[in-house]
Write an enzyme that holds these catalytic residues in place. Structure first.
Site, PDB file in Angstrom:
ATOM      1  N   LYS A  13       0.836  -1.215   0.000  1.00  0.00           N
ATOM      2  CA  LYS A  13       0.000   0.000   0.000  1.00  0.00           C
ATOM      3  C   LYS A  13       0.870   1.265   0.000  1.00  0.00           C
ATOM      4  O   LYS A  13       0.655   2.181  -0.796  1.00  0.00           O
ATOM      5  CB  LYS A  13      -0.940   0.013   1.222  1.00  0.00           C
ATOM      6  N   ARG A  88      -9.259   0.820   9.314  1.00  0.00           N
ATOM      7  CA  ARG A  88      -8.863  -0.566   9.515  1.00  0.00           C
ATOM      8  C   ARG A  88      -9.909  -1.338  10.308  1.00  0.00           C
ATOM      9  O   ARG A  88      -9.720  -2.517  10.602  1.00  0.00           O
ATOM     10  CB  ARG A  88      -7.574  -0.575  10.328  1.00  0.00           C
ATOM     11  N   ARG A 166      -0.344  -9.711  13.027  1.00  0.00           N
ATOM     12  CA  ARG A 166      -0.931  -8.677  12.149  1.00  0.00           C
ATOM     13  C   ARG A 166      -1.851  -9.320  11.116  1.00  0.00           C
ATOM     14  O   ARG A 166      -2.889  -8.752  10.774  1.00  0.00           O
ATOM     15  CB  ARG A 166       0.185  -7.874  11.457  1.00  0.00           C
TER      16      ARG A 166
END
Ligand code: AP5
Length: 209
Positions: A13, A88, A166
């Site tokens: 990203k 998120r 993550r």
């Protein structure tokens, strides 16, 4: 133009945002970078965020939402921005809508976990310039010849246990945003396994540059 770059950790990203902002004439806003800067400066926010970040967990919504709102109110955001790593969670996406921030497009970076783990394990940051390199054989971009290994630092959350965490956090808390934005007709998938130039080429017709 207001864009969201959505995708798992290490999907590229930040790298792709950096490659397209000048053509689009807008700025890139990485909540990860903003939080890392707060940690470095030792601010109150940085002290609160550090443990979450090192473990690969998400920083609480209220802290990140305030940080993001403050950043997008700055004059350099007037022409638009790419949100890299925000929202998120569903509450973060809802907070954007509540604040009247109309998103034009959400680019969804699609990449297999095995590639993500490899990319993140090889990612290094140049101590002096903050530039990102990849030390994997054939990694992109490779550090220039002669660059001292001791000047290349690894993020604490790029270590194996934090990467695994993550990915789990992404699946649990961030992936639901795919349906959220798809239902609003904003989502465009991108194959993040391609080389950077090819990803940029795929984005041209989607973003119109
Ligand atoms: P953040 O910094 O946003 O981390 P992330 O989303 O996990 O994203 P990364 O920066 O790891 O990956 P990227 O997709 O930008 O990949 P990159 O371009 O570097 O967040 C860090 C932490 O902050 C979070 O864990 C959380 O604690 C907190 N946080 C941040 N935002 C938050 C929020 N909204 N809410 C709550 N908490 C938040 O690429 C990766 C590597 O691959 C590089 O080495 C690169 O050179 C290489 N590469 C990239 N593209 C390619 C390609 N096409 N081919 C080959 N190599 C490539």
């Amino acid at each position: 133009m207001k864009l969201v770059f959505l995708g798992p950790p290490g999907a590229g990203k930040g790298t792709v945002a950096n490659a397209v902002i000048s053509a689009l004439g807008i700025v890139q806003i990485s909540t990860g970078d903003l939080l890392r800067e707060a940690v470095k400066q030792g601010t109150d926010l940085g002290r609160k965020a550090k443990a979450f970040m090192d473990a690969g967990a998400l920083v609480p919504d209220d802290l990140v939402i305030n940080l993001l709102k403050e950043r997008i109110s700055k004059p350099d955001c007037a022409k638009g921005f790419i949100l890299d790593g925000f929202p998120r969670t569903i509450p973060q996406a809802e907070a954007l809508e509540k604040a009247g921030v109309g998103i034009d497009k959400v680019v969804n970076f699609v990449l297999a976990d095995s590639v993500i783990i490899r990319r993140l394990s090889g990612r290094r940051i140049h101590r002096q310039t903050g530039k990102i390199y990849n030390v994997n054989p054939g990694g992109y971009p490779a550090p220039p010849q002669g660059m001292a290994e001791s000047d290349l630092i690894q993020r604490d959350d790029d270590k194996p246990e934090a990467i695994r965490n993550r990915l789990a956090v992404y699946a649990r808390q961030t992936q639901p945003l795919i349906a959220f934005y798809s239902s609003r007709g904003l989502l465009a998938d991108i194959n993040a396994a391609l080389e950077i130039d090819d990803i940029v080429g795929e984005l041209k017709p989607i973003l119109g540059f």
